[in-house]
Enzyme design. Structure first.
Site, mmCIF file in Angstrom:
data_model
loop_
_atom_site.group_PDB
_atom_site.id
_atom_site.type_symbol
_atom_site.label_atom_id
_atom_site.label_comp_id
_atom_site.label_asym_id
_atom_site.label_seq_id
_atom_site.Cartn_x
_atom_site.Cartn_y
_atom_site.Cartn_z
ATOM 1 N N ARG A 222 43.940 18.385 16.121
ATOM 2 C CA ARG A 222 43.398 19.508 15.356
ATOM 3 C C ARG A 222 44.060 20.807 15.841
ATOM 4 O O ARG A 222 44.297 20.979 17.044
ATOM 5 C CB ARG A 222 41.881 19.619 15.543
ATOM 6 C CG ARG A 222 41.076 18.544 14.814
ATOM 7 C CD ARG A 222 41.099 18.712 13.299
ATOM 8 N NE ARG A 222 40.253 17.754 12.612
ATOM 9 C CZ ARG A 222 40.684 16.705 11.922
ATOM 10 N NH1 ARG A 222 41.966 16.441 11.828
ATOM 11 N NH2 ARG A 222 39.826 15.904 11.306
ATOM 12 N N HIS A 270 49.015 19.151 7.308
ATOM 13 C CA HIS A 270 47.862 18.292 7.611
ATOM 14 C C HIS A 270 47.810 17.076 6.677
ATOM 15 O O HIS A 270 46.814 16.837 5.977
ATOM 16 C CB HIS A 270 46.557 19.097 7.534
ATOM 17 C CG HIS A 270 45.427 18.451 8.272
ATOM 18 N ND1 HIS A 270 44.452 19.159 8.934
ATOM 19 C CD2 HIS A 270 45.095 17.151 8.450
ATOM 20 C CE1 HIS A 270 43.585 18.323 9.478
ATOM 21 N NE2 HIS A 270 43.973 17.098 9.202
HETATM 22 P P1 NDP Z 1 38.062 8.298 18.126
HETATM 23 O O1 NDP Z 1 36.737 8.954 18.188
HETATM 24 O O2 NDP Z 1 38.183 6.863 17.786
HETATM 25 O O3 NDP Z 1 38.821 8.514 19.507
HETATM 26 C C1 NDP Z 1 38.815 9.682 20.228
HETATM 27 C C2 NDP Z 1 39.295 9.338 21.634
HETATM 28 O O4 NDP Z 1 39.494 10.552 22.340
HETATM 29 C C3 NDP Z 1 38.274 8.506 22.399
HETATM 30 O O5 NDP Z 1 38.937 7.411 22.984
HETATM 31 C C4 NDP Z 1 37.735 9.479 23.441
HETATM 32 O O6 NDP Z 1 37.443 8.884 24.678
HETATM 33 C C5 NDP Z 1 38.902 10.429 23.612
HETATM 34 N N1 NDP Z 1 38.434 11.745 24.062
HETATM 35 C C6 NDP Z 1 37.536 12.544 23.459
HETATM 36 N N2 NDP Z 1 37.379 13.680 24.165
HETATM 37 C C7 NDP Z 1 38.193 13.570 25.234
HETATM 38 C C8 NDP Z 1 38.470 14.422 26.323
HETATM 39 N N3 NDP Z 1 37.882 15.609 26.462
HETATM 40 N N4 NDP Z 1 39.358 13.994 27.243
HETATM 41 C C9 NDP Z 1 39.958 12.784 27.136
HETATM 42 N N5 NDP Z 1 39.736 11.928 26.115
HETATM 43 C C10 NDP Z 1 38.861 12.326 25.168
HETATM 44 O O7 NDP Z 1 38.942 9.185 17.106
HETATM 45 P P2 NDP Z 1 40.202 8.748 16.211
HETATM 46 O O8 NDP Z 1 41.182 8.050 17.079
HETATM 47 O O9 NDP Z 1 39.749 8.087 14.979
HETATM 48 O O10 NDP Z 1 40.762 10.172 15.766
HETATM 49 C C11 NDP Z 1 41.201 11.117 16.714
HETATM 50 C C12 NDP Z 1 41.404 12.456 16.036
HETATM 51 O O11 NDP Z 1 42.557 12.434 15.204
HETATM 52 C C13 NDP Z 1 40.292 12.891 15.075
HETATM 53 O O12 NDP Z 1 39.201 13.429 15.775
HETATM 54 C C14 NDP Z 1 41.001 13.950 14.261
HETATM 55 O O13 NDP Z 1 40.896 15.197 14.906
HETATM 56 C C15 NDP Z 1 42.463 13.517 14.300
HETATM 57 N N6 NDP Z 1 42.911 13.090 12.968
HETATM 58 C C16 NDP Z 1 43.951 13.757 12.378
HETATM 59 C C17 NDP Z 1 44.393 13.411 11.130
HETATM 60 C C18 NDP Z 1 45.559 14.092 10.518
HETATM 61 O O14 NDP Z 1 45.853 13.846 9.346
HETATM 62 N N7 NDP Z 1 46.259 14.950 11.235
HETATM 63 C C19 NDP Z 1 43.757 12.318 10.363
HETATM 64 C C20 NDP Z 1 42.695 11.637 11.082
HETATM 65 C C21 NDP Z 1 42.285 12.040 12.334
HETATM 66 P P3 NDP Z 1 35.980 8.238 25.004
HETATM 67 O O15 NDP Z 1 35.779 7.142 24.015
HETATM 68 O O16 NDP Z 1 36.102 7.777 26.400
HETATM 69 O O17 NDP Z 1 34.988 9.337 24.834
#
Ligand code: NDP
Length: 307
Positions: A222, A270
């Site tokens: 993001r 995006h």
């Molecule tokens: P998930 O919720 O499946 O995964 C997020 C991961 O990030 C989890 O493994 C989590 O770890 C980790 N995480 C969260 N906060 C932290 C932190 N502070 N430090 C370290 N690790 C962290 O999300 P997705 O994989 O489905 O999507 C990720 C992001 O991709 C979305 O939130 C969105 O912003 C972005 N996105 C962008 C798109 C685009 O077109 N550009 C399209 C779709 C998504 P844990 O499980 O241990 O908490």
């Protein structure tokens, strides 16, 4: 048990077709044609606005996208489950986008584009994939899928995550204490973290300084996770080599923003991935079935964590 859809209407028409085809007993209405507000149990939306408080019998809010950072969670009644979109179209799109970006960096296409401008025909040494270290921030649904594909090219793959993960063939780092070691071994950094207070501004000068000289960034998380001025500075000092940005802050990126004209920066609006309407509708229908059966829904977010 009517479903109300409030997002892009052209895609909404495909959702309606899919519902009519596979779940004719579940009515889907497209906002603003909401009919009797009391009949609406489920809302599928990007930005729901006041509907989360004005629909008297709302049972679940579904985000039409993979992230929920566009929602103001403080305004959503605490009893209302919030479910993000998990469907194969989002994963496929992201894997394609990041794979292309990493391969473009790996095969020096930014440098060749500059050479083309100057009509220069000069080959650069070909580097084996095993010597290129890819590092993905965020090992969730998307980060994991991306690494599973990149690994097949033979890249040296690693990932960093809040909690510990195990992925075949990927060196997994966990927690803040491991971040520096992860960055020090990363030539191409891919950001796939959700936007939260902990990740806002994470991609800043301090973080870039911990990457080896000549590293590149692929940012698909993001926009507000990146401090654009720090990226520009790192590129201008040649500490960073290149950046592929699919997300910016703000969006759209203003026409006079200096990122537009950076020679080794590529910007897309995006589009890395998006919910595929057909499989998105299927994912919601599956969750409706789960909700009615008293089973956990897939993708329900943790309100306290914010993702
Ligand atoms: P998930 O919720 O499946 O995964 C997020 C991961 O990030 C989890 O493994 C989590 O770890 C980790 N995480 C969260 N906060 C932290 C932190 N502070 N430090 C370290 N690790 C962290 O999300 P997705 O994989 O489905 O999507 C990720 C992001 O991709 C979305 O939130 C969105 O912003 C972005 N996105 C962008 C798109 C685009 O077109 N550009 C399209 C779709 C998504 P844990 O499980 O241990 O908490």
């Amino acid at each position: 048990m009517t479903v109300l859809y409030k997002a892009d209407p052209a895609r909404g028409a495909i959702w309606a077709e899919r519902f009519a085809e596979v779940a004719p007993d579940t009515p889907l209405r497209i906002w603003p044609d909401i009919g009797d507000p009391a009949s609406i149990r489920y809302l599928v939306a990007w930005e729901p606005g006041d509907l989360v408080t004005t629909l008297p019998n709302l049972d679940v809010l579904f985000s039409v996208g993979a992230g929920v950072d566009q929602l103001d969670l403080a305004r959503i009644p605490p009893h209302l489950p919030v479910v993000r979109m998990i469907e194969p179209g989002i994963v496929d799109g992201m894997v394609e986008y990041v794979t292309e970006a990493v391969l473009a960096i790996h095969r020096d296409l930014f440098d060749y584009a500059q050479q083309q401008q100057a009509r220069v025909w000069r080959a650069m040494p070909l580097r084996p994939a095993a010597s290129r270290r890819i590092g993905v921030l965020g090992l969730g649904m998307l980060g994991t899928a991306v690494l599973e594909r990149l690994r097949l090219f033979g890249f040296a793959c690693a990932g960093w995550n809040r909690s510990a993960r195990t992925i075949d063939g990927v060196d997994c780092f966990a927690g803040r204490d491991a971040l520096d070691a992860f960055l020090a071994r990363t030539d191409v950094l891919v950001c796939l973290l959700p936007l939260t207070d902990a990740t806002r501004g994470l991609l800043d000068a301090q973080l870039f300084a911990k990457l080896p000289a000549g590293a590149s960034l692929v940012h698909v998380g993001r926009g507000p996770q990146l401090v654009a001025a720090d990226l520009l500075d790192a590129l201008q000092r040649d500490h960073l080599h290149s950046a592929v940005l699919d997300v910016t802050d703000p969006e759209p990126l203003p026409a006079d923003h200096p990122l537009w004209t950076q020679p080794r920066v590529r910007i897309t609006p995006h589009i890395a991935s998006a919910t595929r309407p057909e499989s998105g509708a299927d994912a919601v229908l599956d969750n409706l079935r789960r909700r009615r059966a008293g089973e956990p829904m897939i993708g329900e977010i943790d309100r306290a964590r914010g993702y």
